[in-house]
Write a protein that holds these residues in place. Structure first.
Motif, PDB file in Angstrom:
ATOM      1  N   HIS A  31      59.764  48.328  -5.332  1.00  0.00           N
ATOM      2  CA  HIS A  31      60.637  48.494  -4.170  1.00  0.00           C
ATOM      3  C   HIS A  31      59.799  48.701  -2.924  1.00  0.00           C
ATOM      4  O   HIS A  31      58.727  49.297  -2.982  1.00  0.00           O
ATOM      5  N   ASN A  32      60.378  48.299  -1.795  1.00  0.00           N
ATOM      6  CA  ASN A  32      59.778  48.658  -0.515  1.00  0.00           C
ATOM      7  C   ASN A  32      60.485  49.910  -0.023  1.00  0.00           C
ATOM      8  O   ASN A  32      61.629  49.853   0.408  1.00  0.00           O
ATOM      9  N   VAL A  33      59.830  51.060  -0.139  1.00  0.00           N
ATOM     10  CA  VAL A  33      60.412  52.294   0.386  1.00  0.00           C
ATOM     11  C   VAL A  33      59.599  52.763   1.603  1.00  0.00           C
ATOM     12  O   VAL A  33      59.530  53.940   1.906  1.00  0.00           O
ATOM     13  N   GLY A  34      58.994  51.810   2.270  1.00  0.00           N
ATOM     14  CA  GLY A  34      58.309  52.103   3.531  1.00  0.00           C
ATOM     15  C   GLY A  34      56.938  52.727   3.357  1.00  0.00           C
ATOM     16  O   GLY A  34      56.299  53.105   4.343  1.00  0.00           O
ATOM     17  N   VAL A  37      48.010  43.370  -2.233  1.00  0.00           N
ATOM     18  CA  VAL A  37      48.539  42.500  -3.285  1.00  0.00           C
ATOM     19  C   VAL A  37      47.605  42.639  -4.485  1.00  0.00           C
ATOM     20  O   VAL A  37      46.390  42.687  -4.318  1.00  0.00           O
ATOM     21  N   MET A  38      48.164  42.706  -5.680  1.00  0.00           N
ATOM     22  CA  MET A  38      47.297  42.894  -6.839  1.00  0.00           C
ATOM     23  C   MET A  38      46.300  41.732  -6.957  1.00  0.00           C
ATOM     24  O   MET A  38      46.650  40.572  -6.716  1.00  0.00           O
ATOM     25  N   ALA A  39      45.066  42.063  -7.303  1.00  0.00           N
ATOM     26  CA  ALA A  39      44.002  41.052  -7.398  1.00  0.00           C
ATOM     27  C   ALA A  39      44.040  40.440  -8.790  1.00  0.00           C
ATOM     28  O   ALA A  39      43.745  41.117  -9.771  1.00  0.00           O
ATOM     29  N   MET A  40      44.408  39.166  -8.874  1.00  0.00           N
ATOM     30  CA  MET A  40      44.627  38.584 -10.201  1.00  0.00           C
ATOM     31  C   MET A  40      43.376  38.511 -11.087  1.00  0.00           C
ATOM     32  O   MET A  40      43.437  38.901 -12.244  1.00  0.00           O
ATOM     33  N   PRO A  41      42.231  38.067 -10.568  1.00  0.00           N
ATOM     34  CA  PRO A  41      41.051  38.021 -11.458  1.00  0.00           C
ATOM     35  C   PRO A  41      40.637  39.415 -11.940  1.00  0.00           C
ATOM     36  O   PRO A  41      40.130  39.568 -13.048  1.00  0.00           O
ATOM     37  N   GLU A  42      40.884  40.429 -11.110  1.00  0.00           N
ATOM     38  CA  GLU A  42      40.519  41.791 -11.510  1.00  0.00           C
ATOM     39  C   GLU A  42      41.326  42.224 -12.738  1.00  0.00           C
ATOM     40  O   GLU A  42      40.779  42.782 -13.688  1.00  0.00           O
ATOM     41  N   HIS A  43      42.627  41.972 -12.702  1.00  0.00           N
ATOM     42  CA  HIS A  43      43.484  42.468 -13.784  1.00  0.00           C
ATOM     43  C   HIS A  43      43.560  41.526 -14.979  1.00  0.00           C
ATOM     44  O   HIS A  43      43.790  41.968 -16.096  1.00  0.00           O
ATOM     45  N   TYR A  44      43.429  40.213 -14.731  1.00  0.00           N
ATOM     46  CA  TYR A  44      43.660  39.249 -15.822  1.00  0.00           C
ATOM     47  C   TYR A  44      42.412  38.437 -16.167  1.00  0.00           C
ATOM     48  O   TYR A  44      42.472  37.560 -17.026  1.00  0.00           O
ATOM     49  N   ASN A  74      54.001  45.050   0.100  1.00  0.00           N
ATOM     50  CA  ASN A  74      54.378  46.370   0.602  1.00  0.00           C
ATOM     51  C   ASN A  74      55.351  47.093  -0.313  1.00  0.00           C
ATOM     52  O   ASN A  74      56.125  47.938   0.130  1.00  0.00           O
ATOM     53  N   LYS A  75      55.295  46.752  -1.592  1.00  0.00           N
ATOM     54  CA  LYS A  75      56.174  47.425  -2.555  1.00  0.00           C
ATOM     55  C   LYS A  75      55.345  48.279  -3.506  1.00  0.00           C
ATOM     56  O   LYS A  75      54.172  48.000  -3.744  1.00  0.00           O
ATOM     57  N   MET A  76      55.998  49.294  -4.047  1.00  0.00           N
ATOM     58  CA  MET A  76      55.388  50.117  -5.089  1.00  0.00           C
ATOM     59  C   MET A  76      56.403  50.247  -6.219  1.00  0.00           C
ATOM     60  O   MET A  76      57.609  50.190  -5.983  1.00  0.00           O
ATOM     61  N   ARG A  77      55.906  50.469  -7.430  1.00  0.00           N
ATOM     62  CA  ARG A  77      56.819  50.758  -8.541  1.00  0.00           C
ATOM     63  C   ARG A  77      57.484  52.116  -8.291  1.00  0.00           C
ATOM     64  O   ARG A  77      56.815  53.055  -7.835  1.00  0.00           O
TER      65      ARG A  77
END
Ligand code: HEC
Ligand code: HEC
Length: 452
Positions: free
Chosen positions: A353-356, A362-369, A391-394
């Motif tokens: 969600h974007n709660v401000g 943005v998640m770095a794809m090569p870092e995580h996958y 600009n969203k967080m879980r």
């Protein structure tokens, strides 16, 4: 059963409506309730280091020992790393909990205004680490063997988007992993429908490292970067500790490296450390409530208000796992009887969600996958969808929040009230409703949070 139904127990509906009307608050969005299969039982809770039944206690203790183990450079630690054991950051009040440790993530905008991963020069500027947003705080050299090697990462001035990220609770995560994708997708749909699109959780498909080409709805990490605890374990082993495994084969840098890849190999029992970490996490019990505080009139009233003003639209009270025998993670894992059809209370929807408060990263794809992420065609994985998470967080699951003195993704909110009033964006209306409550009702909500 995966349908999501909305209801407010008639028992307290009248009283709350009266209170809200009295202070001029408009119709709140109702709490989201996931109907539970009739056979479902409550999941075990506690901080007692005992298994939830997924494995026996002696296996669980051996797995915990792997999670607690302190690694050295001879074991493959580094070259770049953040800490020497999983427990160092996941320990409060016991192994698998959260901690005050935060990490650095940075990046910058490209000429097109889009987010770019960081470029971090090391080794006197001769090597640039790219494809990541994480900046490792520690390195294994200079050392006795390599006194002139300099590989320490630090944030260059050019990486202007910067945040810290708090270590997360892992206790109970086996339950979260066992929730069906359809449940999370349905929660997002009900949120949009009941709030006329104001609250709209994003469900993000992410790669399952152990099943190349397969994806699932992400639910772990501040950006929902993983859906599988085995994938997350491989990611953490590499990025937090610098230890490569069969799922992530490449070191971030080979400078100062002396151990062959992958650092962590499969033992005589057919398991590597990442398998033990995942099995440990899957067998942990969910965080237990403070039952003394939970029983106080203030906390009970706060609990009702939490639902009534719409906190529970995102901080979903109860979720249920899919049935035992359900196949997960691209066919690589099956829900055991101990985790099948269990209800649990994470106070979270595991959606973005974007709660401000979004950190712009943005998640770095090569870092995580891993760098191979671009070579595999991952079903349903969309780079545009990943871009939309900037600009969203879980939604922070609130189970165990009383044991976390530093709140929100950056650990920058030091009181529960500060964390609540910091909500904007999709949560603006709900946050306003909180602000309009009489002080005693606000205190009741805080008392409720202190019981979680
Ligand atoms: C230096 C601190 C640190 C170490 C060491 C560390 N972690 Fe973490 N862990 C974090 C942080 C910070 C996050 C949140 C990361 C994010 O999303 O940006 C996290 C998140 C997680 C999550 C996601 C939990 C959830 O519910 O969303 C899992 C699973 C996890 N870590 C497992 C591990 C394992 C397994 C190890 C050991 C191999 C480990 N971690 C080592 C700091 C650490
Ligand atoms: C639109 C969804 C949404 C609503 C509505 C919402 N929250 Fe949150 N909440 C979030 C998200 C997302 C975060 C994490 C934000 C971050 O870390 O930057 C969060 C974080 C928190 C935290 C910090 C927890 C931690 O472990 O750091 C608390 C406490 C909290 N919310 C309480 C509340 C209360 C009380 C309400 C109602 C007044 C509420 N929230 C309404 C989405 C929501």
């Amino acid at each position: 059963m995966i349908g999501v139904r909305l209801s407010r127990p008639a028992m307290w509906l009248t009283g709350i409506t009266f209170t809200l009307a009295a202070c001029g608050i408009g119709a709140p969005s109702p709490p989201i309730q996931v109907p539970v299969p009739s056979a479902a039982a409550e999941a075990a809770t506690g901080f007692d280091n005992r298994s939830n039944g997924a494995v026996n206690d002696s296996i669980h203790q051996t797995d915990q020992a792997a999670f607690d183990e302190v690694e050295e450079s001879a074991d493959g630690l580094g070259p770049l790393y953040n800490a020497q054991s999983c427990r160092e950051c996941h320990q409060n009040p016991t192994s698998g909990g959260a901690s005050q440790i935060t990490e650095l993530r940075v990046g910058h905008l490209g000429p097109d205004g889009r987010f770019r991963n960081a470029d971090i020069p090391i080794a006197r500027g001769t090597v640039v680490i790219s494809g990541r947003t994480l900046v490792n705080d520690r390195a294994i050299c200079p050392s006795a063997a390599l006194p002139d090697s300099e590989i320490q990462e630090r944030v260059p001035d050019t990486e202007t988007i910067r945040t810290t990220r708090a270590s997360l609770n892992l206790l109970g995560d086996g339950l979260v992993e066992a929730v069906a994708d359809e449940t999370l997708i349905e929660i997002a749909r009900v949120q949009r429908r009941t709030t006329r699109g104001t609250i709209r959780g994003q469900a993000l498909y992410v790669p399952i490292l152990e099943a190349p080409g397969e994806t699932r709805i992400g639910r772990f990490g501040w950006k929902d970067q993983h859906a599988s605890l085995l994938s997350f374990s491989a990611d953490a082993y590499l990025n937090e500790m610098g230890i490569t495994s069969r799922l992530l084969l490449d070191e971030v840098t080979t400078l100062c490296n002396s151990v062959s890849e992958p650092n962590n190999t499969t033992g005589a029992d057919g398991l590597a450390d990442i398998d033990r970490f995942a099995r440990f996490l899957r067998a942990t019990k969910a965080p237990a409530r403070d039952t003394v505080l939970a029983a106080t009139p203030a906390a009970r009233r706060g609990s009702e208000l939490f639902d009534a003003i719409g906190c529970a639209t995102c901080h979903v009270r109860t979720l249920a796992t899919a049935a035992a025998g359900t196949v997960l993670n691209g066919g690589t894992d099956t829900i055991p009887p101990a985790l099948g059809e269990k209800t649990f209370h994470p106070f979270g929807d595991f959606l973005l969600h974007n709660v401000g408060t979004g950190d712009g990263i943005v998640m770095a794809m090569p870092e995580h996958y891993g760098p191979a992420v671009y070579k595999v065609l991952w079903r349903e994985f969309s780079i545009d969808s990943v871009g939309r998470t900037r600009n969203k967080m879980r939604t922070a699951p609130l189970w165990g929040v009383r044991l976390r003195p530093r709140l929100m993704h950056d650990g920058a909110s030091l009181t529960l009230r500060d964390a609540v009033v910091r909500h904007r964006g999709e949560a603006s209306g709900v946050s306003r409703s909180f602000g309009k409550l009489p002080r005693s009702d606000q205190e009741a909500i805080i008392a409720f949070l202190q019981s979680l």
